[in-house]
Write an enzyme that holds these catalytic residues in place. Structure first.
Site: not given
Length: 167
Positions: A62-63, A79, A82-83, A114, A117-118
């Site tokens: 994961h980033p 990602s 999501e971000q 870290f 789930a955003v």
């Protein structure tokens, strides 16, 4: 292309850069049907059955949140969306500095980025969770991060299999 290959092609990225999860989940998922809930269950069972080192490798895939890959435009498509949904692509310089500091401290303490789930969270929510979770024990945070990876998988599957809210 075989059914297995098609399944892995389709769902291999649900667990970040870890197609082995889908490979191991295929037999169970194929036997119960390709609903979001069934695929999620099969993927999570394969993930949980993996060794701690294999699960840690998924976490490491994961980033960082709002990290170097995001700034360079090198996140996976999932990602990136999501971000961005949480506003992590629109941080002030001060917020970005705080995320950078927390990312470094968290990675040093736990050995993986870290993960949260955003979806549905704001950057303030994420920062608060980050600051709270950095005080967890390594064992506690490993389990929390694994649970978050499974939640991310659930959300990704819901977007891949529209109309199937049973994941």
């Amino acid at each position: 292309m075989s059914e297995r290959e098609d399944f892995v092609r389709r769902f291999g990225g649900v667990f970040e850069h870890s197609p082995w999860v889908a490979e191991r989940a295929f037999d169970r998922a194929a036997s119960v049907g390709l609903t979001a809930g069934n695929v999620h269950s099969a993927l999570c069972n394969a993930f949980r059955a993996a060794s701690p080192a294999e699960r840690r490798a998924v976490l490491r895939a994961h980033p960082d949140l709002a990290g170097k890959l995001a700034l360079a435009g090198k996140l996976t498509a999932a990602s990136t969306v999501e971000q961005a949904s949480a506003g992590l692509d629109r941080l002030s310089p001060e917020e970005h500095q705080r995320f950078t500091e927390l990312n470094a401290a968290y990675m040093k303490k736990f050995g993986f980025p870290f993960i949260i789930a955003v979806k549905g969270l704001t950057k303030e929510d994420i920062l608060a969770a980050f600051e709270r979770r950095i005080d967890n024990s390594p064992e506690e945070e490993f389990e929390t991060a694994c649970a978050q990876v499974e939640q991310i998988a659930r959300l990704r599957l819901r977007s891949m299999l529209p109309g199937e809210d049973n994941a």
